[in-house]
Design an enzyme around this catalytic site. Sequence first.
Site, PDB file in Angstrom:
ATOM      1  N   ASP A  60       0.834  -1.206   0.000  1.00  0.00           N
ATOM      2  CA  ASP A  60       0.000   0.000   0.000  1.00  0.00           C
ATOM      3  C   ASP A  60       0.869   1.256   0.000  1.00  0.00           C
ATOM      4  OD1 ASP A  60       0.831  -0.178   2.624  1.00  0.00           O
ATOM      5  OD2 ASP A  60      -1.171   0.070   3.498  1.00  0.00           O
ATOM      6  N   SER A  61       2.199   1.067   0.094  1.00  0.00           N
ATOM      7  CA  SER A  61       3.117   2.195  -0.112  1.00  0.00           C
ATOM      8  C   SER A  61       2.910   2.804  -1.489  1.00  0.00           C
ATOM      9  CB  SER A  61       4.570   1.741   0.055  1.00  0.00           C
ATOM     10  OG  SER A  61       4.815   0.573  -0.703  1.00  0.00           O
ATOM     11  N   ASP A  99      -1.182  -6.039  -0.416  1.00  0.00           N
ATOM     12  CA  ASP A  99      -1.459  -5.385   0.863  1.00  0.00           C
ATOM     13  C   ASP A  99      -2.944  -5.056   0.933  1.00  0.00           C
ATOM     14  OD1 ASP A  99       0.059  -4.704   3.047  1.00  0.00           O
ATOM     15  OD2 ASP A  99       1.120  -3.088   2.020  1.00  0.00           O
ATOM     16  N   LYS A 129      -1.468  -9.257   2.841  1.00  0.00           N
ATOM     17  CA  LYS A 129      -0.755  -8.794   4.031  1.00  0.00           C
ATOM     18  C   LYS A 129      -1.667  -7.860   4.807  1.00  0.00           C
ATOM     19  CE  LYS A 129       2.795  -5.717   3.949  1.00  0.00           C
ATOM     20  NZ  LYS A 129       2.200  -4.635   4.767  1.00  0.00           N
ATOM     21  N   GLU A 131      -1.801  -5.472   8.560  1.00  0.00           N
ATOM     22  CA  GLU A 131      -1.001  -4.900   9.643  1.00  0.00           C
ATOM     23  C   GLU A 131      -1.664  -5.187  10.991  1.00  0.00           C
ATOM     24  OE1 GLU A 131      -0.114  -0.752   8.997  1.00  0.00           O
ATOM     25  OE2 GLU A 131       0.752  -1.144   7.010  1.00  0.00           O
ATOM     26  N   GLU A 198       8.820  -4.345  10.642  1.00  0.00           N
ATOM     27  CA  GLU A 198       9.239  -3.040  10.117  1.00  0.00           C
ATOM     28  C   GLU A 198       9.631  -2.100  11.252  1.00  0.00           C
ATOM     29  OE1 GLU A 198       6.561  -1.173   7.326  1.00  0.00           O
ATOM     30  OE2 GLU A 198       7.750   0.677   7.284  1.00  0.00           O
TER      31      GLU A 198
END
Length: 295
Positions: A60-61, A99, A129, A131, A198
């Site tokens: 999602d970056s 993501d 993925k 978080e 991270e």
Amino acid sequence: MSVPHFRSSDTNPSASSPITFPALQQKKQAGRPIVALTAYDYATARLVDEAGVDLILVGDSLAQVVLGYDSTLPVTVDEMLHHTRAVRRAVRHALVAADMPWGSYHLGVDHGLANAVRFVKEAGAQAVKIEGGAPRAELVERLTSAEIPVIGHLGLTPQSVHKMGGYKVQGKTPAAIGALLHDAHTLEAAGAVAIVLEGMPRETAARITAEIGIPTIGIGAGPDCDGQILVFHDLVNLSFSPPAKFVRRYGDAAALFRSAVENYRRDVEAHAFPADAESYHLPSEVAATLADRDC
Ligand code: KIV
């Protein structure tokens, strides 16, 4: 535009054999580092895949490095799907994980499952993925029992930027380390196939990596993780921001692209592009007929 279909793997069948999650697990066991990188479009995903990485994350970056948002928070499921599909079309060898963006799994487990199914069915992702730690356990279990491999993400989790009060290194106190260890064990027990670590001290990541059975993939978490991941645009200097401490630049695409575009502009302005050799021509008999008429 030309559309090249040749792949370096076309002449080397072993280079195109697809990677699997059990293969990543074996890499952890054998102490062989897992190589992961983000990619967001067809061209870069092809290059990344042909370079032989194990895992491509459509992170999602992309909200920041591709779409120009200030954080990852605004990117939508539809935008992520669009980019995941482009990456999927390019990749033959690496695992492709997508993501789940902020808001796509925060309204309840059923909502998260429905969105994860879209990533697999509509975009061809092989994993998603998400978080967060222990609070995600139920979702990880549901996704896993729906045959969707889940990669966890602990430490500096950018979707929690407001809660963290900025992009700050996490896991620096004994209590914070204990909480991260608990989160990592909980994700593993819930069925996660790997965990991204991270923005945490090397020692914290090393401890988590040693304690859990599934691979850890670090970004700003030191060299003792089972693998490493970076944002593609950071690796090649395309992110328009000073690199973070943990980024190593392996190329300067900004300089390459800038000089290519400046040279193109100069050539067009100087009538130096296109040259005659870069132009199409009439068949000689048609040209001769036209020349005769002009006389
Ligand atoms: O979105 C992203 O790029 C990530 C990193 C871990 C690479 O989540």
